[in-house]
Design a protein around this motif. Structure first.
Motif, PDB file in Angstrom:
ATOM      1  N   ALA A   1       0.828  -1.210   0.000  1.00 48.99           N
ATOM      2  CA  ALA A   1       0.000   0.000   0.000  1.00 48.99           C
ATOM      3  C   ALA A   1       0.857   1.253   0.000  1.00 48.99           C
ATOM      4  CB  ALA A   1      -0.933  -0.012   1.206  1.00 48.99           C
ATOM      5  N   TYR A   2       1.942   1.242   0.765  1.00 47.05           N
ATOM      6  CA  TYR A   2       2.811   2.419   0.810  1.00 47.05           C
ATOM      7  C   TYR A   2       3.594   2.573  -0.497  1.00 47.05           C
ATOM      8  CZ  TYR A   2       1.800   2.034   5.809  1.00 47.05           C
ATOM      9  OH  TYR A   2       1.164   1.932   7.024  1.00 47.05           O
ATOM     10  N   LEU A   3       4.011   1.460  -1.097  1.00 42.13           N
ATOM     11  CA  LEU A   3       4.694   1.539  -2.382  1.00 42.13           C
ATOM     12  C   LEU A   3       3.773   2.102  -3.462  1.00 42.13           C
ATOM     13  CD1 LEU A   3       6.675  -1.829  -2.415  1.00 42.13           C
ATOM     14  CD2 LEU A   3       7.664   0.465  -2.479  1.00 42.13           C
ATOM     15  N   GLU A   4       2.495   1.751  -3.395  1.00 42.90           N
ATOM     16  CA  GLU A   4       1.542   2.320  -4.347  1.00 42.90           C
ATOM     17  C   GLU A   4       1.497   3.829  -4.215  1.00 42.90           C
ATOM     18  OE1 GLU A   4      -1.913   4.160  -5.837  1.00 42.90           O
ATOM     19  OE2 GLU A   4      -1.714   3.787  -3.674  1.00 42.90           O
ATOM     20  N   ARG A   5       1.534   4.342  -2.986  1.00 39.57           N
ATOM     21  CA  ARG A   5       1.490   5.787  -2.778  1.00 39.57           C
ATOM     22  C   ARG A   5       2.785   6.456  -3.256  1.00 39.57           C
ATOM     23  NH1 ARG A   5      -1.133   6.034   3.304  1.00 39.57           N
ATOM     24  NH2 ARG A   5      -2.594   4.291   2.990  1.00 39.57           N
TER      25      ARG A   5
ATOM     26  N   ALA B   1       7.783   5.543 -11.262  1.00 42.44           N
ATOM     27  CA  ALA B   1       6.412   5.237 -10.850  1.00 42.44           C
ATOM     28  C   ALA B   1       6.051   3.810 -11.226  1.00 42.44           C
ATOM     29  CB  ALA B   1       5.442   6.220 -11.506  1.00 42.44           C
ATOM     30  N   LEU B   2       6.393   3.396 -12.436  1.00 39.35           N
ATOM     31  CA  LEU B   2       6.062   2.044 -12.881  1.00 39.35           C
ATOM     32  C   LEU B   2       6.759   1.002 -12.018  1.00 39.35           C
ATOM     33  CD1 LEU B   2       4.598   0.292 -14.935  1.00 39.35           C
ATOM     34  CD2 LEU B   2       6.594   0.468 -16.425  1.00 39.35           C
ATOM     35  N   ARG B   3       8.014   1.240 -11.666  1.00 33.60           N
ATOM     36  CA  ARG B   3       8.733   0.282 -10.818  1.00 33.60           C
ATOM     37  C   ARG B   3       8.053   0.119  -9.474  1.00 33.60           C
ATOM     38  NH1 ARG B   3      13.350   2.858 -12.934  1.00 33.60           N
ATOM     39  NH2 ARG B   3      13.652   4.045 -11.009  1.00 33.60           N
ATOM     40  N   HIS B   4       7.628   1.220  -8.877  1.00 36.86           N
ATOM     41  CA  HIS B   4       6.964   1.140  -7.573  1.00 36.86           C
ATOM     42  C   HIS B   4       5.622   0.419  -7.688  1.00 36.86           C
ATOM     43  CE1 HIS B   4       9.923   3.419  -5.411  1.00 36.86           C
ATOM     44  NE2 HIS B   4       9.802   4.473  -6.188  1.00 36.86           N
TER      45      HIS B   4
ATOM     46  N   GLY C   1      -2.540   2.123 -11.384  1.00 36.37           N
ATOM     47  CA  GLY C   1      -1.402   3.021 -11.565  1.00 36.37           C
ATOM     48  C   GLY C   1      -0.511   2.581 -12.708  1.00 36.37           C
ATOM     49  N   GLN C   2      -0.295   1.274 -12.835  1.00 36.60           N
ATOM     50  CA  GLN C   2       0.465   0.772 -13.980  1.00 36.60           C
ATOM     51  C   GLN C   2      -0.219   1.156 -15.289  1.00 36.60           C
ATOM     52  OE1 GLN C   2       1.941  -3.359 -13.882  1.00 36.60           O
ATOM     53  NE2 GLN C   2       1.420  -3.395 -11.718  1.00 36.60           N
ATOM     54  N   GLY C   3      -1.555   1.086 -15.308  1.00 31.57           N
ATOM     55  CA  GLY C   3      -2.281   1.467 -16.513  1.00 31.57           C
ATOM     56  C   GLY C   3      -1.998   2.901 -16.908  1.00 31.57           C
ATOM     57  N   ARG C   4      -1.998   3.819 -15.925  1.00 32.75           N
ATOM     58  CA  ARG C   4      -1.722   5.232 -16.211  1.00 32.75           C
ATOM     59  C   ARG C   4      -0.337   5.408 -16.824  1.00 32.75           C
ATOM     60  NH1 ARG C   4      -2.955   5.888 -10.567  1.00 32.75           N
ATOM     61  NH2 ARG C   4      -5.216   5.625 -10.435  1.00 32.75           N
ATOM     62  N   VAL C   5       0.650   4.777 -16.163  1.00 32.03           N
ATOM     63  CA  VAL C   5       2.032   4.987 -16.588  1.00 32.03           C
ATOM     64  C   VAL C   5       2.292   4.317 -17.936  1.00 32.03           C
ATOM     65  CG1 VAL C   5       4.438   4.644 -15.968  1.00 32.03           C
ATOM     66  CG2 VAL C   5       2.778   5.146 -14.187  1.00 32.03           C
ATOM     67  N   LEU C   6       1.803   3.108 -18.117  1.00 33.93           N
ATOM     68  CA  LEU C   6       2.026   2.398 -19.373  1.00 33.93           C
ATOM     69  C   LEU C   6       1.412   3.149 -20.548  1.00 33.93           C
ATOM     70  CD1 LEU C   6       1.423  -1.204 -18.035  1.00 33.93           C
ATOM     71  CD2 LEU C   6       3.580  -0.360 -18.988  1.00 33.93           C
TER      72      LEU C   6
END
Length: 483
Positions: free
Chosen positions: A235-239, A253-256, A273-278
């Motif tokens: 959860a913290y890594l997502e933030r 961002a993608l790595r996290h 979040g991966q969707g946004r970055v990708l």
């Protein structure tokens, strides 16, 4: 075939050789042990807590819990309460677990169950039940009812000011209501009572909202490094990933986000979040897949909106409409569970539906909970409905650090710049559109192109747009030159 008389001596010889070998082995081992230094046996590693115990520790301290552990905890408490229905503490724990389950799955049907469990806890033990009151505050935040969260949280705090777990839901409530002084005061009190990853993460969220991005990143990174439970760390890594995304750092961002999903495959916010970055990296097929995976297990209206806009940016309007229909259905389902998703529905209606309906919804939302996100959304809805003068007042509120709009949001800056452009305030419009693209050049698959086109149309600043000193400043300057 051997007879018994011949076999017996042979068995005796074999047994003798085995005994000799065993004795020899013991002597060799004994010699080895004599050479090695003797060590006292070390302490046994503590057995890991049972899944239900892990989830209980999580939900009672307000941190993320793994979904399988949550299911185990819910099953345990339900079984226990059938035998011991007067156990107020267990009712409160069960209510908190239902809230977390509803939040993790975006299934608002858990919220009425949570409400019933927490109120049963209060009926069983009306006096001094800070656990149930705090649970009701967490539930109210999950439903986006920040006024109720404030009421329940302050009631719990009055009972036990040193109970640190009461402070995080109050932080959420004050933030949702736009009360930044109370937010900062509450964080200071929390930090005075407690340290550790959970408190660091809360501090990071407050710092992010106040524009202190580096401080926020430091706090959240330390929280992720210090968290022991996988679901909490994820959860913290997502933030952390979200912070990196907000400033346009796509690869970090993608790595996290990827690490968060690796640690906890149920971390659907990180998948979105991966969707946004990708999408921002041009890896469109992977972006669509990531969004679909997130929505399959956590059908949050916000994810449906983002996926719909990604489809729309690709010219796939029919696929976008499917997601917009899902968004509306999820908002209706949330309302049936007592949850308020009017904000995301208002944002959707402003850009893809009926702007006048968006204004009505968001005005009501502003009266209920005048936070920064609502100010930005209402300002944009008013702009889309052709009411730019009033729209600018809310856009300024959303971006004005004096009134709490300290969060550095590319979307907020874009909204303000476009409103100013319509009002022919070309200098401020140019500055805010440039700021949006400087904060995050990839903030939206639909809007980045519009921002760039608007900047091109505005051109370079003219002499008339240069700042004019006010009368007092001019008088002071003249006085200094005369002397």
């Amino acid at each position: 075939m051997e007879n018994h008389e011949e076999a017996a001596p042979r068995r005796s010889r074999v047994a003798g050789r085995a005994v000799i070998a065993a004795v020899t082995g013991c002597l060799v081992l004994g010699g080895t042990l004599m050479v090695l230094p003797s060590r006292p046996p070390g302490p046994k590693a503590p057995a890991p807590p049972a899944p239900g115990a892990q989830a209980r520790a999580a939900v009672t301290t307000g941190v993320a819990a793994a979904l399988p552990d949550l299911a185990a905890l819910i099953g345990e408490r339900e079984t226990h309460l059938r035998r011991h229905p007067r156990d107020a503490e267990s009712w409160a724990v069960l209510g908190a677990a239902y809230v977390e389950q509803g939040r993790r799955t975006a299934e608002p049907a858990y919220y009425p169950k949570a409400d019933n469990a927490l109120r049963t806890s209060l009926r069983v033990r009306a006096e001094g039940n800070a656990e149930a009151l705090g649970g009701l505050a967490v539930l109210a935040n999950a439903r986006r009812d920040f006024r109720a969260a404030k009421k329940w949280g302050e009631a719990a705090l009055k009972l036990d000011p040193k109970r640190w777990t009461t402070y995080p839901p109050l932080l959420d409530a004050y933030t949702g209501l736009g009360d930044w002084k109370a937010t900062e005061r509450t964080l200071e009190r929390l930090q005075g009572l407690r340290g550790g990853p959970a408190v660091m993460a809360r501090a990071g969220a407050v710092y992010r909202d106040r524009g202190r991005r580096e401080d926020a990143m430091a706090q959240l990174s330390d929280a992720a490094a210090g968290a022991e439970a996988p679901a909490e760390r994820a959860a913290y890594l997502e933030r952390v990933g979200q912070l990196a995304w907000e400033r346009g750092d796509r690869e970090p961002a993608l790595r996290h986000f990827q690490e968060a999903v690796r640690i906890d495959p149920d971390q659907r916010a990180a998948q979105a979040g991966q969707g946004r970055v990708l999408a921002a990296l041009g890896r469109t097929s992977e972006a669509l897949s990531a969004y679909r995976m997130a929505l399959a297990k956590q059908p949050h209206p916000q994810y449906a909106l983002e996926l719909g806009e990604l489809y729309e940016s690709l010219g796939l309007r029919q696929a976008a409409q499917v997601q917009y229909d899902l968004l509306r259905a999820r908002v209706r389902g949330a309302a049936a569970g007592g949850a308020d998703e009017e904000l995301v529905l208002g944002v959707f209606e402003a850009d893809h539906g009926d702007p006048q309906a968006a204004v009505r919804r968001l005005r009501a939302e502003w009266r209920r909970q005048p936070g920064i996100a609502v100010a930005d959304a209402l300002g944009w809805a008013l702009h889309r409905a052709g009411q730019d003068e009033e729209a600018l007042r809310y856009a300024v509120r959303a971006t004005d650090t004096v009134h709490g709009g300290g969060v550095r949001s590319a979307l907020h800056a874009y909204h303000r710049g476009m409103i100013e452009r319509n009002l022919e305030k070309y200098g401020p419009a140019r500055r805010h559109l440039q700021e949006a693209l400087r904060i995050n050049p990839y903030f939206s698959p639909l809007l980045v192109r519009t921002a760039r086109e608007a900047l091109t149309a505005l051109g370079e600043p003219s002499v008339e747009e240069l700042p004019v000193m006010d009368a007092k400043a001019e008088t002071d300057t003249e006085t200094e030159s005369e002397s």
